[in-house]
Structures are given as structure tokens and as C-alpha cells.
Motif scaffolding. Structure first.
Motif, PDB file in Angstrom:
ATOM      1  N   ARG A  15      -4.126  17.745 -12.247  1.00 32.42           N
ATOM      2  CA  ARG A  15      -3.368  18.626 -13.347  1.00 32.42           C
ATOM      3  C   ARG A  15      -5.026  18.013 -14.353  1.00 32.42           C
ATOM      4  O   ARG A  15      -4.742  19.647 -15.469  1.00 32.42           O
ATOM      5  CB  ARG A  15      -2.308  17.110 -13.695  1.00 32.42           C
ATOM      6  CG  ARG A  15      -1.250  16.966 -12.571  1.00 32.42           C
ATOM      7  CD  ARG A  15      -0.414  16.393 -13.801  1.00 32.42           C
ATOM      8  NE  ARG A  15      -0.802  14.864 -13.675  1.00 32.42           N
ATOM      9  CZ  ARG A  15      -0.719  13.946 -13.350  1.00 32.42           C
ATOM     10  NH1 ARG A  15      -0.786  13.952 -12.324  1.00 32.42           N
ATOM     11  NH2 ARG A  15      -1.284  13.108 -13.926  1.00 32.42           N
ATOM     12  N   HIS A  16      -5.417  17.570 -14.611  1.00 32.59           N
ATOM     13  CA  HIS A  16      -7.054  17.749 -15.182  1.00 32.59           C
ATOM     14  C   HIS A  16      -7.457  19.386 -15.196  1.00 32.59           C
ATOM     15  O   HIS A  16      -7.766  19.979 -15.695  1.00 32.59           O
ATOM     16  CB  HIS A  16      -8.118  16.818 -15.500  1.00 32.59           C
ATOM     17  CG  HIS A  16      -8.818  16.495 -16.693  1.00 32.59           C
ATOM     18  ND1 HIS A  16      -8.913  16.886 -17.585  1.00 32.59           N
ATOM     19  CD2 HIS A  16     -10.329  17.157 -16.056  1.00 32.59           C
ATOM     20  CE1 HIS A  16      -9.750  16.751 -18.159  1.00 32.59           C
ATOM     21  NE2 HIS A  16     -11.266  17.003 -17.575  1.00 32.59           N
ATOM     22  N   ILE A  17      -8.142  20.034 -13.913  1.00 31.35           N
ATOM     23  CA  ILE A  17      -8.740  21.061 -13.781  1.00 31.35           C
ATOM     24  C   ILE A  17      -7.435  22.042 -14.130  1.00 31.35           C
ATOM     25  O   ILE A  17      -8.028  22.943 -14.600  1.00 31.35           O
ATOM     26  CB  ILE A  17      -8.876  20.479 -11.836  1.00 31.35           C
ATOM     27  CG1 ILE A  17      -9.694  19.814 -11.878  1.00 31.35           C
ATOM     28  CG2 ILE A  17      -9.768  22.538 -11.851  1.00 31.35           C
ATOM     29  CD1 ILE A  17     -10.766  20.055 -10.656  1.00 31.35           C
ATOM     30  N   ASP A  18      -6.387  21.938 -13.359  1.00 32.87           N
ATOM     31  CA  ASP A  18      -5.169  23.246 -14.000  1.00 32.87           C
ATOM     32  C   ASP A  18      -5.402  22.799 -15.442  1.00 32.87           C
ATOM     33  O   ASP A  18      -5.637  24.269 -16.183  1.00 32.87           O
ATOM     34  CB  ASP A  18      -3.664  22.989 -13.163  1.00 32.87           C
ATOM     35  CG  ASP A  18      -2.813  23.473 -13.853  1.00 32.87           C
ATOM     36  OD1 ASP A  18      -3.628  24.380 -13.122  1.00 32.87           O
ATOM     37  OD2 ASP A  18      -1.962  22.839 -14.240  1.00 32.87           O
ATOM     38  N   GLU A  19      -4.611  21.820 -15.968  1.00 35.31           N
ATOM     39  CA  GLU A  19      -5.248  21.956 -17.840  1.00 35.31           C
ATOM     40  C   GLU A  19      -6.306  22.851 -18.717  1.00 35.31           C
ATOM     41  O   GLU A  19      -6.042  24.227 -19.217  1.00 35.31           O
ATOM     42  CB  GLU A  19      -5.099  20.854 -18.290  1.00 35.31           C
ATOM     43  CG  GLU A  19      -4.768  20.887 -19.955  1.00 35.31           C
ATOM     44  CD  GLU A  19      -4.775  19.738 -19.663  1.00 35.31           C
ATOM     45  OE1 GLU A  19      -5.005  19.192 -21.348  1.00 35.31           O
ATOM     46  OE2 GLU A  19      -3.411  18.383 -19.522  1.00 35.31           O
ATOM     47  N   ILE A  20      -7.619  22.032 -17.535  1.00 36.26           N
ATOM     48  CA  ILE A  20      -8.484  22.594 -18.611  1.00 36.26           C
ATOM     49  C   ILE A  20      -9.007  23.990 -18.058  1.00 36.26           C
ATOM     50  O   ILE A  20      -9.271  25.383 -19.149  1.00 36.26           O
ATOM     51  CB  ILE A  20      -9.951  21.975 -18.191  1.00 36.26           C
ATOM     52  CG1 ILE A  20      -9.665  20.650 -19.047  1.00 36.26           C
ATOM     53  CG2 ILE A  20     -10.832  22.139 -19.248  1.00 36.26           C
ATOM     54  CD1 ILE A  20      -9.756  20.207 -20.840  1.00 36.26           C
ATOM     55  N   LEU A  21      -8.775  24.404 -17.200  1.00 32.27           N
ATOM     56  CA  LEU A  21      -8.954  25.572 -16.126  1.00 32.27           C
ATOM     57  C   LEU A  21      -8.193  27.190 -16.998  1.00 32.27           C
ATOM     58  O   LEU A  21      -8.388  27.869 -17.335  1.00 32.27           O
ATOM     59  CB  LEU A  21      -9.419  25.724 -15.267  1.00 32.27           C
ATOM     60  CG  LEU A  21     -10.674  25.218 -14.855  1.00 32.27           C
ATOM     61  CD1 LEU A  21     -11.091  25.172 -13.133  1.00 32.27           C
ATOM     62  CD2 LEU A  21     -11.420  25.669 -15.236  1.00 32.27           C
ATOM     63  N   GLY A  22      -6.944  26.635 -16.917  1.00 30.76           N
ATOM     64  CA  GLY A  22      -5.691  27.095 -17.472  1.00 30.76           C
ATOM     65  C   GLY A  22      -5.901  27.374 -18.777  1.00 30.76           C
ATOM     66  O   GLY A  22      -5.717  28.811 -19.734  1.00 30.76           O
ATOM     67  N   ASP A  23      -6.437  27.214 -19.914  1.00 27.18           N
ATOM     68  CA  ASP A  23      -6.579  26.819 -21.470  1.00 27.18           C
ATOM     69  C   ASP A  23      -8.079  28.502 -21.388  1.00 27.18           C
ATOM     70  O   ASP A  23      -8.333  28.539 -22.663  1.00 27.18           O
ATOM     71  CB  ASP A  23      -7.012  25.680 -21.434  1.00 27.18           C
ATOM     72  CG  ASP A  23      -5.731  25.159 -21.544  1.00 27.18           C
ATOM     73  OD1 ASP A  23      -4.457  25.168 -21.959  1.00 27.18           O
ATOM     74  OD2 ASP A  23      -5.066  23.613 -22.566  1.00 27.18           O
ATOM     75  N   LEU A  33      -0.943  25.961  -9.743  1.00 29.23           N
ATOM     76  CA  LEU A  33      -1.275  24.372  -9.567  1.00 29.23           C
ATOM     77  C   LEU A  33      -0.179  24.101  -8.407  1.00 29.23           C
ATOM     78  O   LEU A  33       1.188  24.190  -9.499  1.00 29.23           O
ATOM     79  CB  LEU A  33      -1.398  23.719  -9.792  1.00 29.23           C
ATOM     80  CG  LEU A  33      -1.352  22.058  -9.972  1.00 29.23           C
ATOM     81  CD1 LEU A  33      -2.357  21.477  -8.708  1.00 29.23           C
ATOM     82  CD2 LEU A  33      -1.352  20.232 -11.150  1.00 29.23           C
ATOM     83  N   ALA A  34       0.966  24.065  -6.895  1.00 26.02           N
ATOM     84  CA  ALA A  34       1.773  23.879  -6.820  1.00 26.02           C
ATOM     85  C   ALA A  34       1.304  22.569  -5.859  1.00 26.02           C
ATOM     86  O   ALA A  34       1.072  22.586  -4.685  1.00 26.02           O
ATOM     87  CB  ALA A  34       1.907  25.333  -5.672  1.00 26.02           C
ATOM     88  N   GLY A  35       2.413  21.424  -6.100  1.00 26.45           N
ATOM     89  CA  GLY A  35       2.351  20.236  -5.225  1.00 26.45           C
ATOM     90  C   GLY A  35       0.781  19.360  -5.554  1.00 26.45           C
ATOM     91  O   GLY A  35       0.454  19.504  -6.865  1.00 26.45           O
ATOM     92  N   ASP A  36       0.610  19.411  -4.470  1.00 30.49           N
ATOM     93  CA  ASP A  36      -0.978  19.072  -4.501  1.00 30.49           C
ATOM     94  C   ASP A  36      -2.401  20.296  -4.012  1.00 30.49           C
ATOM     95  O   ASP A  36      -3.124  20.437  -3.623  1.00 30.49           O
ATOM     96  CB  ASP A  36      -1.434  17.413  -3.202  1.00 30.49           C
ATOM     97  CG  ASP A  36      -1.119  18.042  -2.089  1.00 30.49           C
ATOM     98  OD1 ASP A  36      -0.644  19.431  -1.679  1.00 30.49           O
ATOM     99  OD2 ASP A  36      -0.681  17.537  -1.199  1.00 30.49           O
ATOM    100  N   VAL A  37      -2.192  21.454  -4.081  1.00 35.95           N
ATOM    101  CA  VAL A  37      -3.075  22.344  -3.822  1.00 35.95           C
ATOM    102  C   VAL A  37      -2.983  23.401  -5.356  1.00 35.95           C
ATOM    103  O   VAL A  37      -2.471  23.448  -5.350  1.00 35.95           O
ATOM    104  CB  VAL A  37      -2.553  23.367  -2.775  1.00 35.95           C
ATOM    105  CG1 VAL A  37      -3.565  24.468  -2.460  1.00 35.95           C
ATOM    106  CG2 VAL A  37      -2.203  22.450  -1.906  1.00 35.95           C
ATOM    107  N   LEU A  38      -4.788  23.161  -5.917  1.00 33.61           N
ATOM    108  CA  LEU A  38      -4.164  24.039  -6.907  1.00 33.61           C
ATOM    109  C   LEU A  38      -5.285  25.348  -6.438  1.00 33.61           C
ATOM    110  O   LEU A  38      -6.937  24.796  -5.473  1.00 33.61           O
ATOM    111  CB  LEU A  38      -5.360  22.867  -7.706  1.00 33.61           C
ATOM    112  CG  LEU A  38      -6.163  23.864  -9.152  1.00 33.61           C
ATOM    113  CD1 LEU A  38      -4.910  24.206 -10.436  1.00 33.61           C
ATOM    114  CD2 LEU A  38      -6.833  22.961  -9.700  1.00 33.61           C
ATOM    115  N   THR A  39      -4.863  26.534  -6.630  1.00 34.20           N
ATOM    116  CA  THR A  39      -5.473  27.803  -6.473  1.00 34.20           C
ATOM    117  C   THR A  39      -6.235  28.384  -7.292  1.00 34.20           C
ATOM    118  O   THR A  39      -5.448  28.536  -8.711  1.00 34.20           O
ATOM    119  CB  THR A  39      -4.229  28.359  -5.561  1.00 34.20           C
ATOM    120  OG1 THR A  39      -3.624  28.082  -4.684  1.00 34.20           O
ATOM    121  CG2 THR A  39      -5.371  29.989  -5.588  1.00 34.20           C
ATOM    122  N   LEU A  40      -7.841  28.582  -6.803  1.00 34.95           N
ATOM    123  CA  LEU A  40      -8.262  29.560  -8.305  1.00 34.95           C
ATOM    124  C   LEU A  40      -8.520  30.855  -7.772  1.00 34.95           C
ATOM    125  O   LEU A  40      -8.977  30.911  -6.847  1.00 34.95           O
ATOM    126  CB  LEU A  40     -10.015  28.599  -8.966  1.00 34.95           C
ATOM    127  CG  LEU A  40      -9.620  27.407  -9.072  1.00 34.95           C
ATOM    128  CD1 LEU A  40     -11.139  26.527  -8.890  1.00 34.95           C
ATOM    129  CD2 LEU A  40      -8.727  26.749 -10.382  1.00 34.95           C
TER     130      LEU A  40
END
Length: 106
Positions: A15-23, A33-40
Motif C-alpha cells: 500500500r505504501h509503494i502504491d500510494e507514493i508511486l501513484g501520487d 494494486l490488486a490484492g497482493d500484487v502491485l504492477t508498475l
């Protein structure tokens, strides 16, 4: 480590990575972020994948031709790749920053 601790710590990291990179709202990066998989997903088709692997109790990351398996280290409160001694947030910052050509700090 018990399953609850693994889930709590791995979910918080993703969630932290998703939030910072999404911002970043960078035109060259799509964060999902879908469940326990984060795709960049990067412009041009490259993808970096970060996921919580519950069977191994690790956070796995694949970026280009390199992969890491990070273990939770309670004493430091960080996810560390035992083979390379790299820390998850620093590694993501480094590889994403290099890909985008800018400084990224998680």
C-alpha cells in the motif's frame, strides 16, 4: 512469522509503494494494486511486479531481468533481500527512479 504478521506487514508495504508511486502522477508510469500484487507498468510495455508471496512469507519483486525475495526483519522493521542485503523500499526507489530518470523516495 505468523500469517497475521506477514499479511499486516506485506500489505502495509504494498500500500505504501502504491500510494507514493501513484501520487507521482507520472505519464510514463501506471501503478495498479490488486490484492497482493502491485504492477508498475511503464510506457513502452515494461512491467515491474511486486507481490506478497504468502507460502514463502516473502515479498517478491521482478524488475526487468532481476528478481528479489525480501524477508521481513522484525528487529529493523524492514523487508530485506537476504542474498543481496538490499532493502525493499530502497530497491524500489532505485529501480523505478532509474527507469523514469528521476529521484524517487519511498
Amino acid at each position: 512469522m505468523d500469517r497475521k504478521t506477514f499479511h499486516t506487514q506485506s500489505s502495509a508495504a504494498l500500500r505504501h509503494i502504491d500510494e507514493i508511486l501513484g501520487d507521482l502522477e507520472h505519464d510514463e508510469l501506471d501503478v495498479d494494486l490488486a490484492g497482493d500484487v502491485l504492477t508498475l507498468a511503464f510506457a513502452g510495455g515494461d512491467q515491474f511486479i511486486i507481490n506478497a508471496h504468502s507460502a514463502a512469507e516473502q515479498v517478491w519483486m521482478a524488475a526487468g531481468t532481476t528478481a528479489w525475495h525480501f524477508d521481513w526483519v522484525p528487529d529493523s522493521g524492514k523487508w530485506i533481500a537476504r542474498k543481496t542485503d538490499e532493502e525493499l523500499m530502497a530497491t524500489v526507489s532505485r529501480v523505478v527512479g532509474a527507469k523514469l530518470g528521476l529521484a524517487v523516495e519511498l
